[in-house]
Design a protein around this motif. Sequence first.
Motif: not given
Length: 306
Positions: A76, A85-88, A90-91
Amino acid sequence: MTEITNFRGESSPQDTRDHTEASVDGLIVRVGERVREARQRRGIPRRVLSEMSGVSPRYLAQLEAGEGNISIGLLQRVAVALDHRIEWLVGEDDPWTSDAVRVADLFRVANADVQQAALRILNPEPAEALRAKRVCLVGLRGAGKSTLGARLGAEMDAPFVELNAEIEEQSGMPVSEVMALYGQEGYRKLEAQAVSRVIATHETMILAVAGGIVAEPETYNTLLSHFHTIWLRASPAEHMERVRAQGDERPMAGNPEAMEQLKSILTSREALYGKALAQFDTSGLSEDEAFARLKDLVVDRGFLSA
């Protein structure tokens, strides 16, 4: 890898563990690649990213190489330092080819006006909220828009506005001169600007517009979205007689085919007028009768109490 199954053909715990480990390894590699690409896209040396995120250069090097099993907390920090964004990171979807990510990046660097406009488009208000307490009367000349609109405004304590009056105020000249100087195209531009202005100015109002506005798709769609629209209609003969009763002989003067032309206009615009939220026919009604019906329609539909 050869799948190990039990006697019922189900995957064994060992196979599940192997699959999970492979998935985790893939995630670590994917995160490392995305961190490296995000850093390079922003032109940030690893040393600088280390200072910004508080994560050591050695750990960042391992992460980018797909060898570092970084904690969520540290990841993070890296995401924040990269302005991502962190989800970018790991997605499963590729953030560099994703429309959503591109839109987000454009939104982030846009000015406040553009951001607000984008939010209005992407998260539109409910139709009733957009229309507020605005009523717009549409229809051909002679339908009673000005007469009935003025009475309705006075009765319901709402401002009454004729759009052509707004155009004249904006241009500083009568509509006839606007048409003579700038033509139909110039008039339509002023008309669209006037519609935008009254929407920005009034949450509650009664608006009467020229009959031809429905033929201008963008402007008419704005009316339909931001007003409770009512089509006042009448027979061709009554349209003509009402205009002449106002002292305007132009519809008939020197034009024996005027009535047929009027019927043709009504026919060609019927589908457009029919997009209005409500309609009623004023043919054969006195002014008082027509007004009473219009008022009942507005009250029953809650157009001024939205």
